[in-house]
Design an enzyme around this catalytic site. Structure first.
Site, PDB file in Angstrom:
ATOM      1  CG  ASP A 151     -31.513  27.970  12.227  1.00 54.71           C
ATOM      2  OD1 ASP A 151     -30.777  27.093  12.709  1.00 54.71           O
ATOM      3  OD2 ASP A 151     -31.797  28.015  11.009  1.00 54.71           O
ATOM      4  CB  SER A 152     -26.855  28.244  12.558  1.00 52.80           C
ATOM      5  OG  SER A 152     -27.520  27.406  11.640  1.00 52.80           O
ATOM      6  CB  CYS A 171     -30.415  25.548  15.180  1.00 52.83           C
ATOM      7  SG  CYS A 171     -28.778  24.950  14.763  1.00 52.83           S
ATOM      8  CD  GLU A 220     -28.358  28.451   2.841  1.00 51.72           C
ATOM      9  OE1 GLU A 220     -27.370  29.146   2.588  1.00 51.72           O
ATOM     10  OE2 GLU A 220     -28.973  28.501   3.928  1.00 51.72           O
ATOM     11  CB  CYS A 244     -31.899  19.561   8.382  1.00 48.97           C
ATOM     12  SG  CYS A 244     -31.126  21.095   7.811  1.00 48.97           S
ATOM     13  CG  HIS A 272     -31.713  24.695   5.100  1.00 51.87           C
ATOM     14  ND1 HIS A 272     -31.316  25.177   6.318  1.00 51.87           N
ATOM     15  CD2 HIS A 272     -31.297  25.609   4.185  1.00 51.87           C
ATOM     16  CE1 HIS A 272     -30.672  26.323   6.135  1.00 51.87           C
ATOM     17  NE2 HIS A 272     -30.654  26.608   4.857  1.00 51.87           N
TER      18      HIS A 272
END
Lengths: 273, 273
Positions: free
Chosen positions: B12-13, B75, B154, B186, B188
């Site tokens: 993933d990034s 990702c 985050e 996504c 996240h």
């Protein structure tokens, strides 16, 4: 080429440094400017010192190859993490984004209680605290990270309920510190200045002086050019922006930061930095 | 080495792919996993296709050198932009993050009206729309970018007033579309699933089925391993995480995503990718 006719070099991890370019172009309209935004590797704020230092040295090398007469580190993270190394590696003046704002805040602060808002990395490094305590050891500095401000600006949400609520959440811990001055320690924050001013006034019920680092930098660049006899004579000038990754999003944001509709923008590969 | 004993590779990034690893470790506890987070160049969502493709190929090359038996592109941006190139460059199965979620949504959707939320890049590429219209041409897909969700996660703000207000602002345009299923496009977003579920139910006054892509991927990996006789026999296994930049922030976030306190994490230079 006359040293004075050389361009100013400005670099940032992304588009934020355009707020500095905007102030430079308004204060020093005759100067040429070359900008480098390291958009292929943005943001720096969450990266380690080692990585940020490497990227900052690469950006500086690129701008040197363009024959600049002065370097502006328009990125708070790079200023905190790589300032000394960049100063040592350049034979021309280097202006970072931290010192001008810190000096300006010290000059205007009435009671010596200064708040600083920025990214996690900037606040963690305590660069503002260290510098201000050198400039005036009796001053108190309170640094507070506001990491959501950058994505808010990039989303274009700079007014209304959401940024106001987020600003309240971030600025409330500064209220009991009784600050009289607040430094916007990130080049994205000038776009949120009206809402920050509104919220901090509401919360503290006092007028807090907001220091816009971009403005302070432009003044410092002008003073340095004058002191070193490097002010460009009138005549042709240019503004060239280079980025390591060129997206439609960058072009749109660039216009907002720069307050200009048309500007030259080119992609440069990270391999050639 | 028995092909079956080789590890799964996941990239993933940044840290988001840890939500996929968490699901993999819970569904396939005997498998070994090697993870690469390209944290020195995160995020990919705002970068161009050319740059994302280059980074994805570099990450894949690194995982290949570790002897993996299956690759997960954890990702969304890389899945949208680099899937075909990665499929062509690998001699083992490649599972991207888009297809499993899309297939799962098609299977559960009652009226064929599917919402997708993700980054700007993911939504702009319309990968979900294209794939779902291939799977079932009568289905309607509505993609909507929610770029502030990643920084919210985050920042650790996954409940309370701020994420609720932002979720309302982002999800309101989906209400008139009368969706019955919503894909979290996504890696996240699974951490915001409770608040997204709450807000979309409030807004639509109906039960909307939320598809967590990470869960769908883990099921697809298991099915693929079984079909190809690649399931690892019991015995020692490991989980190794590599990142291109190692910050304290990553370690903290990693624990939240992974729901594990201790794991091995090492830095690998982008030059060696």
């Amino acid at each position: 080429m006359d040293q004075r006719d050389r361009p100013l070099g400005v670099f940032d991890s992304g588009v934020g440094g355009f707020s500095v370019v905007q102030r430079l172009r308004s204060l020093l309209p005759d100067e040429s400017i070359i900008y480098l935004g390291d958009t292929a590797r943005v943001p720096y704020g969450t990266k380690s010192k080692e990585t940020v230092l490497r990227y900052a040295l690469e950006s500086t090398r690129f701008l040197k190859s363009q024959g600049i007469k002065l370097l502006v580190i328009a990125c708070n993270t790079a200023s905190s993490m790589a300032r000394d190394e960049l100063l040592n590696s350049c034979e021309f003046p280097v202006i970072d984004v931290v010192e001008p704002g810190a000096r300006f805040a010290c000059a205007v602060s009435q009671f010596g209680r200064i708040g600083v808002i920025g990214t996690y990395a900037t606040c963690k490094m305590k660069t503002y605290s260290q510098l201000i305590s050198k400039l005036n050891p009796s001053f108190k500095v309170f640094e507070h990270p506001c990491p959501l401000f950058v994505p808010l600006v990039e989303e274009g949400w700079v007014q209304g309920e959401v940024p106001k609520l987020i600003a309240k959440k971030y600025l409330t811990p500064l209220v009991p510190k009784k600050i009289d001055t607040l430094i916007l320690g990130c080049t994205h924050y000038p776009l949120l200045k009206p809402i920050i001013q509104e919220v901090i006034t509401e919360l503290t019920e006092r007028e807090i002086f907001i220091v816009d680092s971009a403005e302070a930098i432009a003044s410092q660049v002008k003073a340095t050019l004058m002191a070193k006899d490097l002010i460009k004579s009138k005549g042709n000038n240019f503004f060239k922006a280079y980025v390591t990754d060129l997206s439609a999003h960058f072009k749109t944001l660039g216009k907002t930061f720069l307050k200009e509709e048309f500007f030259e923008i080119k992609k440069v590969s990270i391999d050639s930095l």
